[in-house]
Design an enzyme around this catalytic site. Structure first.
Site, PDB file in Angstrom:
ATOM      1  N   LYS A 180     -20.423   2.014   4.804  1.00  0.00           N
ATOM      2  CA  LYS A 180     -20.606   3.223   4.000  1.00  0.00           C
ATOM      3  C   LYS A 180     -20.055   2.987   2.591  1.00  0.00           C
ATOM      4  CE  LYS A 180     -18.368   6.635   2.882  1.00  0.00           C
ATOM      5  NZ  LYS A 180     -18.784   6.581   1.468  1.00  0.00           N
ATOM      6  N   GLY A 232      -9.705   1.609   0.219  1.00  0.00           N
ATOM      7  CA  GLY A 232      -9.740   2.755  -0.688  1.00  0.00           C
ATOM      8  C   GLY A 232      -8.340   3.243  -0.975  1.00  0.00           C
ATOM      9  N   SER A 233      -8.240   4.534  -1.276  1.00  0.00           N
ATOM     10  CA  SER A 233      -6.944   5.073  -1.697  1.00  0.00           C
ATOM     11  C   SER A 233      -6.092   5.500  -0.506  1.00  0.00           C
ATOM     12  CB  SER A 233      -7.167   6.278  -2.611  1.00  0.00           C
ATOM     13  OG  SER A 233      -7.747   7.328  -1.874  1.00  0.00           O
ATOM     14  N   ALA A 235      -4.506   8.265  -0.260  1.00  0.00           N
ATOM     15  CA  ALA A 235      -4.733   9.684   0.043  1.00  0.00           C
ATOM     16  C   ALA A 235      -5.859   9.822   1.068  1.00  0.00           C
ATOM     17  CB  ALA A 235      -5.078  10.443  -1.237  1.00  0.00           C
ATOM     18  N   GLU A 254      -6.950  -1.329   3.713  1.00  0.00           N
ATOM     19  CA  GLU A 254      -6.643  -2.056   2.459  1.00  0.00           C
ATOM     20  C   GLU A 254      -6.559  -0.993   1.381  1.00  0.00           C
ATOM     21  OE1 GLU A 254      -6.507  -5.409   1.702  1.00  0.00           O
ATOM     22  OE2 GLU A 254      -6.947  -6.152   3.706  1.00  0.00           O
ATOM     23  N   CYS A 289      -7.204  -2.950  -7.370  1.00  0.00           N
ATOM     24  CA  CYS A 289      -6.066  -2.690  -6.476  1.00  0.00           C
ATOM     25  C   CYS A 289      -4.913  -3.623  -6.801  1.00  0.00           C
ATOM     26  CB  CYS A 289      -6.501  -2.851  -5.025  1.00  0.00           C
ATOM     27  SG  CYS A 289      -7.193  -4.473  -4.662  1.00  0.00           S
ATOM     28  N   GLU A 390      -0.321   5.261  -8.876  1.00  0.00           N
ATOM     29  CA  GLU A 390      -1.405   4.334  -9.239  1.00  0.00           C
ATOM     30  C   GLU A 390      -2.301   5.014 -10.284  1.00  0.00           C
ATOM     31  OE1 GLU A 390      -4.347   3.456  -6.174  1.00  0.00           O
ATOM     32  OE2 GLU A 390      -4.465   1.377  -6.849  1.00  0.00           O
TER      33      GLU A 390
HETATM   34  P1  NAD Z   1     -11.297   6.676  -2.213  1.00  0.00           P
HETATM   35  O1  NAD Z   1     -10.210   6.673  -1.217  1.00  0.00           O
HETATM   36  O2  NAD Z   1     -11.531   7.906  -3.011  1.00  0.00           O
HETATM   37  O3  NAD Z   1     -12.708   6.359  -1.509  1.00  0.00           O
HETATM   38  C1  NAD Z   1     -12.895   5.195  -0.743  1.00  0.00           C
HETATM   39  C2  NAD Z   1     -14.038   5.432   0.224  1.00  0.00           C
HETATM   40  O4  NAD Z   1     -13.675   6.449   1.150  1.00  0.00           O
HETATM   41  C3  NAD Z   1     -15.336   5.890  -0.413  1.00  0.00           C
HETATM   42  O5  NAD Z   1     -16.412   5.238   0.223  1.00  0.00           O
HETATM   43  C4  NAD Z   1     -15.346   7.379  -0.111  1.00  0.00           C
HETATM   44  O6  NAD Z   1     -16.640   7.940  -0.082  1.00  0.00           O
HETATM   45  C5  NAD Z   1     -14.720   7.418   1.260  1.00  0.00           C
HETATM   46  N1  NAD Z   1     -14.124   8.688   1.643  1.00  0.00           N
HETATM   47  C6  NAD Z   1     -13.658   9.682   0.843  1.00  0.00           C
HETATM   48  N2  NAD Z   1     -13.155  10.692   1.603  1.00  0.00           N
HETATM   49  C7  NAD Z   1     -13.284  10.305   2.903  1.00  0.00           C
HETATM   50  C8  NAD Z   1     -12.924  10.903   4.146  1.00  0.00           C
HETATM   51  N3  NAD Z   1     -12.329  12.097   4.221  1.00  0.00           N
HETATM   52  N4  NAD Z   1     -13.180  10.220   5.272  1.00  0.00           N
HETATM   53  C9  NAD Z   1     -13.761   9.000   5.229  1.00  0.00           C
HETATM   54  N5  NAD Z   1     -14.137   8.383   4.079  1.00  0.00           N
HETATM   55  C10 NAD Z   1     -13.897   9.044   2.931  1.00  0.00           C
HETATM   56  O7  NAD Z   1     -11.032   5.430  -3.156  1.00  0.00           O
HETATM   57  P2  NAD Z   1     -11.859   4.959  -4.430  1.00  0.00           P
HETATM   58  O8  NAD Z   1     -11.542   5.829  -5.583  1.00  0.00           O
HETATM   59  O9  NAD Z   1     -13.298   4.749  -4.067  1.00  0.00           O
HETATM   60  O10 NAD Z   1     -11.243   3.485  -4.656  1.00  0.00           O
HETATM   61  C11 NAD Z   1     -10.103   3.242  -5.368  1.00  0.00           C
HETATM   62  C12 NAD Z   1      -8.919   2.993  -4.427  1.00  0.00           C
HETATM   63  O11 NAD Z   1      -9.188   1.890  -3.572  1.00  0.00           O
HETATM   64  C13 NAD Z   1      -7.667   2.606  -5.188  1.00  0.00           C
HETATM   65  O12 NAD Z   1      -6.550   3.206  -4.612  1.00  0.00           O
HETATM   66  C14 NAD Z   1      -7.621   1.089  -5.018  1.00  0.00           C
HETATM   67  O13 NAD Z   1      -6.353   0.522  -5.213  1.00  0.00           O
HETATM   68  C15 NAD Z   1      -8.119   0.942  -3.624  1.00  0.00           C
HETATM   69  N6  NAD Z   1      -8.631  -0.420  -3.368  1.00  0.00           N
HETATM   70  C16 NAD Z   1      -7.931  -1.259  -2.533  1.00  0.00           C
HETATM   71  C17 NAD Z   1      -8.381  -2.576  -2.321  1.00  0.00           C
HETATM   72  C18 NAD Z   1      -7.634  -3.534  -1.426  1.00  0.00           C
HETATM   73  O14 NAD Z   1      -8.191  -4.559  -1.067  1.00  0.00           O
HETATM   74  N7  NAD Z   1      -6.407  -3.247  -1.046  1.00  0.00           N
HETATM   75  C19 NAD Z   1      -9.542  -3.005  -2.956  1.00  0.00           C
HETATM   76  C20 NAD Z   1     -10.232  -2.130  -3.794  1.00  0.00           C
HETATM   77  C21 NAD Z   1      -9.764  -0.834  -3.979  1.00  0.00           C
END
Ligand code: NAD
Length: 488
Positions: A180, A232-233, A235, A254, A289, A390
């Site tokens: 997704k 992702g994040s 939160a 991650e 990240c 962040e």
């Molecule tokens: P995000 O958490 O807003 O979204 C990530 C994904 O989660 C998206 O596909 C989003 O549609 C989905 N999502 C949102 N709400 C959801 C829910 N309630 N249930 C399931 N899925 C849901 O993050 P973002 O803004 O897309 O990405 C940036 C973040 O990702 C930053 O914190 C960054 O540091 C982190 N990141 C980490 C790595 C790593 O390898 N550690 C790599 C890249 C990004």
């Protein structure tokens, strides 16, 4: 204002053998961050399409697991070659997605194919063990098995890297996947899904269903998902952990970082400044990240380091991400630009540190896009929001330290622990400090460079689980113990 580049593919969900140009989650007007204008209309998955994708993946997984190992390996290698052959196209779609500069986009495609090459090599090495059984001569076998269907949720910043790191080991472990991607970056992931079909992977082995939080939540809760990997994040990860509790689904995360970059006085300063600039505000406009956003500098070189860092970032070429001479593009969205400039303004208003350079949105020809100057603050207290939250934009803080102990204490004073950097020419110190830094990856005198053979993942609130290397394969296989009684 520069024109919005056109895209010559029609986005469609990829489920089994189907391409769905319409889906129950409605549509999303995808905006090109370089111009602020719509460049594609994305069909969005809802729970209905997620359910369909999981079912199709479950059927394909049985087919995949039944193939001889050498056929599975051939297919993964064929996929790696197809990715290589499509590099230019995938790289351009990556730029359309989230405006990563074209100078850097092919590197992400290269990493994608490297992960498939690397994990293709593991397919015939998923071996087990036998264990003696107390009080009998029974055979006791310990084997690794696929989970079945893996849900893979990726973020918009580097979606191809997120796919590389999770999907390659998941397939090597015998699983099928439902990917997704977010609505902000669906185009390159969809092209990846097309390539999986073109090379002949079983239909439904790799499904790609762009969508927002509702689709993500449906994937997390689906009973047909054996394990969920999320990038992702923090939160969002916390919401996922709650949602997954209902099915007790295994998770790997991650997440984000607020990484320390510790520069000792004996470092090669040219290299340390270059890495601080590149892994700080410049790479993906700080939307990485692994961004080294807290730069800790030994006091004796603190003034010189500030001067050099400002000189390194102040004149980098910023502009149209499709222009190969541009090192920096815009941030991903209007909302992100508002959030980042809000953070900068609040730091200035509250007197958090000294603003050395940057801090503003760019105007003129770039005013319609979301371009923000590389921004450096000095003398930032580590307890301030600027040093703890962040920012996910081109903003870094520089702060002084006097002793190694103090540097380590400041570096570790964070809820995050994804990566850490240190610069020193003293090997003993490098070794010692690396052992003391609370981070999943430590880069000494080095850029952070994810590679297939090394595990990547976070300490503390930067996540759990590891992708890359044998750890990545273990992440997507579960352990079975089988005992066969002899002589009964
Ligand atoms: P995000 O958490 O807003 O979204 C990530 C994904 O989660 C998206 O596909 C989003 O549609 C989905 N999502 C949102 N709400 C959801 C829910 N309630 N249930 C399931 N899925 C849901 O993050 P973002 O803004 O897309 O990405 C940036 C973040 O990702 C930053 O914190 C960054 O540091 C982190 N990141 C980490 C790595 C790593 O390898 N550690 C790599 C890249 C990004």
């Amino acid at each position: 204002m520069t024109a919005t580049p056109t895209i010559d593919t029609e986005p469609a969900l990829l489920i089994g053998e189907d391409r769905l140009a319409e889906a129950s989650g409605g549509t999303f007007d995808h905006v090109f961050p370089g111009t602020g204008q719509v460049n594609a209309v994305i069909p969005m998955a809802g729970p209905e399409e997620i359910d369909r994708a999981v079912r199709s993946a479950a059927a394909a997984q049985r087919e995949w697991a039944a193939l001889p190992v050498e056929r599975r390996r051939e297919l993964m290698i064929a996929l790696a070659r197809a990715i290589d052959a499509d590099t230019e196209n995938l790289a351009r779609l990556n730029v359309h997605d989230y405006a990563v500069p074209i100078m850097m986009a092919p590197g992400q495609v290269g990493l994608l194919s490297k992960f498939f090459d690397y994990y293709a090599g593991w397919i015939d090495k998923v071996t087990g063990q036998t264990a003696p059984v107390m009080g009998s001569h029974d055979v006791n076998m310990i084997t690794r098995e696929p989970y079945g269907v893996i849900g893979v949720i990726v973020p918009w910043n580097g979606p191809l890297v997120g796919i590389a790191m999770a999907v390659a080991p998941a397939l090597a472990g015998g699983n099928a996947v439902v990917i997704k991607p977010p609505e902000l970056a669906p185009l390159a992931p969809l092209r990846f899904g097309e390539l999986c079909r073109e090379v002949g992977l079983p239909a439904g082995l790799v499904n790609v269903v762009p969508g927002g939080p509702e689709a993500g939540d449906a994937l997390v809760r689906h009973r047909g998902i054996g394990k969920l990997h999320f990038t992702g994040s923090g939160a969002t990860a916390k919401k996922i952990a709650v949602a997954a509790a209902d099915t007790l689904k295994p998770l790997s995360f991650e997440l984000g970082g607020k990484s320390a970059n510790v520069v000792f006085a004996d470092a090669n300063l040219d290299r340390a400044v270059m890495i601080a600039a590149f892994m700080g505000p410049l790479t993906q406009s700080g939307q990485s990240c692994a961004c080294g956003s807290r730069i800790l500098v030994e006091r004796s070189i603190y003034p010189e380091f500030q001067e050099r860092l400002v000189a390194a970032v102040a004149h980098v070429p910023i502009g149209d991400p499709f222009d190969p001479s541009m090192m920096m593009g815009p941030v991903v969205s209007a909302a992100a630009a508002d959030r980042i400039t809000g953070t900068i303004d609040e730091a200035v208003r509250s007197g958090t540190g000294r603003l050395l350079t940057g801090g503003k949105r760019l105007g003129g020809d770039l005013a319609e896009g979301y371009y923000i100057e590389p921004t450096v603050f000095a003398d930032v207290p580590n307890s301030s929001p600027l040093a703890q939250i962040e920012t996910f934009g081109p903003v870094v803080s520089v702060m002084p330290f006097d002793t190694e102990d103090e540097a380590v204490a400041i570096a570790n004073d964070s809820d995050f622990g994804l990566v850490a950097y240190a610069h020193t020419s003293d090997f003993e110190r490098a070794h010692r400090v690396s052992g003391r830094l609370e981070a999943g990856s430590v880069w000494i005198n080095a850029f952070s460079e994810i590679q297939p053979s090394g595990p990547y993942g976070g300490y503390k609130e930067s996540g759990y689980g590891r992708l890359g290397g044998i750890e990545g394969l273990h992440e997507f296989t579960q352990v079975k113990n089988t005992r066969i009684t002899l002589g009964s």
